[in-house]
Design a protein around this motif. Structure first.
Motif, PDB file in Angstrom:
ATOM      1  N   ALA A 185       0.822  -1.214   0.000  1.00 40.94           N
ATOM      2  CA  ALA A 185       0.000   0.000   0.000  1.00 40.94           C
ATOM      3  C   ALA A 185       0.855   1.262   0.000  1.00 40.94           C
ATOM      4  CB  ALA A 185      -0.942  -0.002   1.193  1.00 40.94           C
ATOM      5  N   ASP A 186       2.029   1.174   0.588  1.00 37.98           N
ATOM      6  CA  ASP A 186       2.896   2.353   0.666  1.00 37.98           C
ATOM      7  C   ASP A 186       3.889   2.441  -0.495  1.00 37.98           C
ATOM      8  OD1 ASP A 186       1.761   3.349   3.031  1.00 37.98           O
ATOM      9  OD2 ASP A 186       2.926   1.944   4.240  1.00 37.98           O
ATOM     10  N   ARG A 187       3.811   1.498  -1.420  1.00 39.47           N
ATOM     11  CA  ARG A 187       4.640   1.585  -2.615  1.00 39.47           C
ATOM     12  C   ARG A 187       4.073   2.647  -3.558  1.00 39.47           C
ATOM     13  NH1 ARG A 187       8.204  -2.535  -3.373  1.00 39.47           N
ATOM     14  NH2 ARG A 187       7.937  -4.384  -2.039  1.00 39.47           N
ATOM     15  N   VAL A 188       4.942   3.221  -4.372  1.00 35.28           N
ATOM     16  CA  VAL A 188       4.491   4.194  -5.367  1.00 35.28           C
ATOM     17  C   VAL A 188       3.871   3.440  -6.535  1.00 35.28           C
ATOM     18  CG1 VAL A 188       5.184   5.981  -6.994  1.00 35.28           C
ATOM     19  CG2 VAL A 188       6.200   5.913  -4.705  1.00 35.28           C
ATOM     20  N   ALA A 189       2.617   3.770  -6.826  1.00 33.58           N
ATOM     21  CA  ALA A 189       1.912   3.135  -7.932  1.00 33.58           C
ATOM     22  C   ALA A 189       2.065   3.936  -9.212  1.00 33.58           C
ATOM     23  CB  ALA A 189       0.431   2.978  -7.595  1.00 33.58           C
TER      24      ALA A 189
ATOM     25  N   GLN B 261       3.820  11.865  -7.253  1.00 36.22           N
ATOM     26  CA  GLN B 261       3.808  10.422  -7.039  1.00 36.22           C
ATOM     27  C   GLN B 261       2.590  10.032  -6.213  1.00 36.22           C
ATOM     28  OE1 GLN B 261       7.529   9.006  -5.431  1.00 36.22           O
ATOM     29  NE2 GLN B 261       8.724   9.775  -7.147  1.00 36.22           N
ATOM     30  N   THR B 262       1.974   8.919  -6.563  1.00 30.11           N
ATOM     31  CA  THR B 262       0.785   8.441  -5.876  1.00 30.11           C
ATOM     32  C   THR B 262       1.021   7.023  -5.395  1.00 30.11           C
ATOM     33  OG1 THR B 262      -0.594   9.759  -7.383  1.00 30.11           O
ATOM     34  CG2 THR B 262      -1.711   8.081  -6.059  1.00 30.11           C
ATOM     35  N   THR B 263       0.855   6.774  -4.103  1.00 27.13           N
ATOM     36  CA  THR B 263       1.022   5.427  -3.576  1.00 27.13           C
ATOM     37  C   THR B 263      -0.218   4.592  -3.886  1.00 27.13           C
ATOM     38  OG1 THR B 263       0.016   5.934  -1.435  1.00 27.13           O
ATOM     39  CG2 THR B 263       2.404   6.321  -1.659  1.00 27.13           C
ATOM     40  N   TYR B 264      -0.067   3.288  -3.737  1.00 24.41           N
ATOM     41  CA  TYR B 264      -1.220   2.413  -3.931  1.00 24.41           C
ATOM     42  C   TYR B 264      -2.330   2.765  -2.947  1.00 24.41           C
ATOM     43  CZ  TYR B 264       0.814  -0.685  -7.421  1.00 24.41           C
ATOM     44  OH  TYR B 264       1.320  -1.187  -8.592  1.00 24.41           O
TER      45      TYR B 264
ATOM     46  N   ALA C 246       3.828  -2.960  -9.403  1.00 22.79           N
ATOM     47  CA  ALA C 246       4.954  -2.229  -9.990  1.00 22.79           C
ATOM     48  C   ALA C 246       4.626  -0.739  -9.968  1.00 22.79           C
ATOM     49  CB  ALA C 246       5.207  -2.711 -11.409  1.00 22.79           C
ATOM     50  N   THR C 247       5.568   0.075 -10.419  1.00 20.19           N
ATOM     51  CA  THR C 247       5.362   1.523 -10.516  1.00 20.19           C
ATOM     52  C   THR C 247       5.207   1.907 -11.983  1.00 20.19           C
ATOM     53  OG1 THR C 247       6.670   1.970  -8.522  1.00 20.19           O
ATOM     54  CG2 THR C 247       6.384   3.785 -10.085  1.00 20.19           C
ATOM     55  N   LEU C 248       4.137   2.633 -12.276  1.00 19.64           N
ATOM     56  CA  LEU C 248       3.915   3.132 -13.626  1.00 19.64           C
ATOM     57  C   LEU C 248       4.464   4.546 -13.746  1.00 19.64           C
ATOM     58  CD1 LEU C 248       0.290   1.970 -14.570  1.00 19.64           C
ATOM     59  CD2 LEU C 248       2.439   1.264 -15.627  1.00 19.64           C
ATOM     60  N   VAL C 249       5.413   4.732 -14.637  1.00 28.19           N
ATOM     61  CA  VAL C 249       5.997   6.042 -14.916  1.00 28.19           C
ATOM     62  C   VAL C 249       5.252   6.587 -16.134  1.00 28.19           C
ATOM     63  CG1 VAL C 249       8.103   7.292 -15.494  1.00 28.19           C
ATOM     64  CG2 VAL C 249       8.206   5.312 -13.955  1.00 28.19           C
ATOM     65  N   ILE C 250       4.351   7.543 -15.908  1.00 31.02           N
ATOM     66  CA  ILE C 250       3.325   7.890 -16.886  1.00 31.02           C
ATOM     67  C   ILE C 250       3.718   9.088 -17.742  1.00 31.02           C
ATOM     68  CG2 ILE C 250       0.920   8.590 -17.170  1.00 31.02           C
ATOM     69  CD1 ILE C 250       0.351   7.252 -14.461  1.00 31.02           C
ATOM     70  N   MET C 251       3.634   8.884 -19.058  1.00 24.43           N
ATOM     71  CA  MET C 251       3.812   9.968 -20.035  1.00 24.43           C
ATOM     72  C   MET C 251       2.477  10.216 -20.732  1.00 24.43           C
ATOM     73  SD  MET C 251       7.461   9.010 -21.849  1.00 24.43           S
ATOM     74  CE  MET C 251       7.302  10.412 -22.977  1.00 24.43           C
ATOM     75  N   PRO C 252       2.035  11.476 -20.835  1.00 28.42           N
ATOM     76  CA  PRO C 252       0.754  11.755 -21.489  1.00 28.42           C
ATOM     77  C   PRO C 252       0.788  11.601 -22.998  1.00 28.42           C
ATOM     78  CG  PRO C 252       1.792  13.789 -20.782  1.00 28.42           C
ATOM     79  CD  PRO C 252       2.619  12.677 -20.221  1.00 28.42           C
ATOM     80  N   SER C 253       1.977  11.689 -23.600  1.00 31.14           N
ATOM     81  CA  SER C 253       2.113  11.526 -25.044  1.00 31.14           C
ATOM     82  C   SER C 253       3.565  11.190 -25.351  1.00 31.14           C
ATOM     83  CB  SER C 253       1.696  12.803 -25.791  1.00 31.14           C
ATOM     84  OG  SER C 253       2.520  13.891 -25.398  1.00 31.14           O
ATOM     85  N   PHE C 254       3.800  10.746 -26.596  1.00 28.95           N
ATOM     86  CA  PHE C 254       5.165  10.336 -26.945  1.00 28.95           C
ATOM     87  C   PHE C 254       5.985  11.504 -27.459  1.00 28.95           C
ATOM     88  CE2 PHE C 254       8.361   8.858 -29.979  1.00 28.95           C
ATOM     89  CZ  PHE C 254       9.116   8.044 -29.147  1.00 28.95           C
TER      90      PHE C 254
END
Length: 536
Positions: free
Chosen positions: A30-34, A43-46, A246-254
């Protein structure tokens, strides 16, 4: 004959997608970064993500949204998208995800066909979203602008309006085997876009099918540039990666520089891409400026990737590269190669030119598209080419309000006819040749555009290419025409004749490119598929 998955069977629990992904979350996880939003650095944790999902669901329920309702979701990748998507499902509603590149007219079509009663969007897309909402008669309060100024300011609720009330999620009851979770739109094998009915069981099944093959762990950081509104990003990233904690490193576009920079900065371990990104990774000089040593695996999907191009990427980046195959109607993954190529699970390695094996709990067939005869896996080498059929728990429930198209796609035995031409080897490994409807017929011979595109991309002065069939004005026959994007440096002298001669030296005579046009960019969908209709 049919050939089954060589992988061990998996259990598919009869639960909602929310419960499958999050019900067993441990305190440690729960305390991992999602989620990491690369644009803002947030950053948002689970724990926080699930709390927001629950609050979003509670807010929707308080506005009368529940089982039987459809909510449109029009937004690029972000943590807010993840919360909204799973919040819609947690409320018992169905999410119809909308391409962020759509015009107002396109949005109206999807909202009308899906009978959506609410639309969720973001400020950059508000003009077309508002126009579409007005067209179908949605009140301002039914158009949620996640990053907008809020209900009191412009009449549209924002994320804070929904989340700050912290309403508990509703108690909803439905059958996961039949209740629709997602309603993406796809043209399928033919025709106009149709609503693809994916149940909770479909989405749960596909995550369960691919998780043992991906090998994701809690320590992995997954670069999420594939759009979440597309089924590839929705299942492989938004669902499967979260199931793995796992942690998702999110990009809104390429953007290539940002793509490379995010891998280096966030030490991403895996990236999921489409072939156009592979072209850039193999050829662009910018790649050399970034430390990509954290990458352990790259998976390419959405369209066939040529073996030589894949090898060039793997060698240049220094990590494993594999392919997978699927379609919206299959939730989407039906065939995949594990990142180790299959050595641990199967004791063999999938060739880079293949898309791997049938996923667990499923079977495939290859059928001659002319005679209808089944093509058996050979004792050695590759089989003849035929249409790929697939049967498994991830096959869609059907097309929304379109029984005729459903019956054309899924036969009485439950096999979905993919419309893709494939071969199979003795181990059951599948090789996609091309789309059945995109094959070029030249003097009675079948010419696969993907094969010619692979040859073109091997030319050092060609940055990108696409091939379609066009009518020859003199003979009236269909002939292959190449659309070519030149490399930015040193390709000014490249001529049409040089391109045709280059291809002619590497293919059979009937496959030769017979027309060439130079253009600035190849039109492609958000998932990386060539938009051949635009070229036509």
């Amino acid at each position: 004959m049919s050939f089954a998955s060589p992988f061990p069977q998996v259990q598919i629990p009869p639960t909602s997608l929310y419960d499958y992904l999050f019900a067993d979350l441990s305190d440690d996880d729960a305390d991992r970064v999602a989620l990491v939003d690369t644009k803002s650095g947030a950053q948002t944790t689970y724990r926080d993500m699930i709390a927001r999902i629950d609050a979003f669901a509670g807010a929707l329920a308080s506005r009368g949204v529940g089982v039987g309702d459809v909510v449109g979701l029009l937004a690029p990748n972000s943590s807010a998208f993840a919360v909204a998507f799973h919040g819609i499902l947690r409320a018992g509603a169905t999410a119809t995800t909308i391409n962020a590149l759509f015009t107002a007219k396109d949005i109206v079509k999807q909202l009308t066909d899906s009978r959506a009663t609410m639309l969720v969007t973001v400020t950059p897309l508000l003009p077309q979203a508002a126009e579409a909402a007005a067209e179908i008669g949605l009140d301002d309060e039914r158009l949620i602008v996640l990053d907008g100024p809020g209900l009191d300011a412009d009449g549209h609720p924002n994320a804070a309006d929904l989340l700050d009330s912290a309403l508990p999620p509703p108690n909803v009851t439905f059958d996961p085997a039949t209740h629709l979770a997602a309603l993406p739109y796809s043209s399928g094998t033919t025709g106009n876009p149709k609503g693809v009915m994916l149940t909770h069981r479909n989405l749960v099944a596909n995550v369960a099918q691919i998780r043992p093959l991906q090998g994701m762990t809690t320590d992995d950081r997954i670069l999420a540039v594939l759009p979440f509104f597309h089924i590839y990003g929705m299942t492989v990233l938004l669902n499967a990666a979260l199931h793995a904690r796992a942690t998702l490193v999110i990009m809104p576009s390429f953007d290539l520089a940002e793509f490379l920079g995010n891998i280096a900065e966030h030490k991403c371990t895996h990236a999921y891409i489409a072939p156009p990104v592979a072209v850039a990774l193999a050829k662009h000089p910018l790649v050399e400026r970034y430390d990509l040593s954290s990458l352990r695996g790259i998976m390419s999907g959405a369209a066939p990737l040529d073996e030589d191009l894949g090898r060039a990427v793997a060698d240049r980046i220094g990590c494993a590269l594999v392919q997978g195959y699927g379609m919206s109607e299959l939730s989407p993954v039906s065939h995949v190669a594990p990142f180790d190529g299959g050595r641990e699970l199967l004791g063999t390695t999938a060739p880079l030119s293949s898309c791997g094996w049938t996923v667990p709990n499923a079977v495939s067939r290859i059928v001659d598209s002319e005679t209808g005869a089944e093509i058996d896996p050979p004792a050695s080498g590759l089989s003849d080419a035929g249409e790929l059929w697939f049967k498994g728990p991830n096959v869609m429930a059907g097309y929304l309000n379109n029984a005729a198209a459903t019956d054309e796609t899924i036969d009485g035995d439950g096999f979905l006819h993919t419309g893709d031409i494939a071969r199979v080897d003795s181990t059951g490994c599948v090789y996609i040749v091309d789309r059945l409807k995109e094959l070029i017929k030249y003097k009675g011979y079948q010419v696969p555009p993907a094969e010619l595109e692979a040859v073109l991309l091997s030319h050092p002065q060609i940055a990108d290419a696409a091939v379609i069939g066009v009518q020859d004005p003199e003979s009236g026959e269909e002939v292959p025409k190449a659309f070519v994007v030149k490399q930015s440096d040193g390709a000014a002298e490249l001529t049409e004749t040089a391109v045709m001669d280059f291809v002619a030296g590497q293919v059979a005579a009937y496959k030769k490119v017979r027309q060439v046009a130079f253009i600035d960019a190849i039109p492609k969908s958000a998932s990386g598929k060539i938009l051949r209709k635009d070229l036509k």
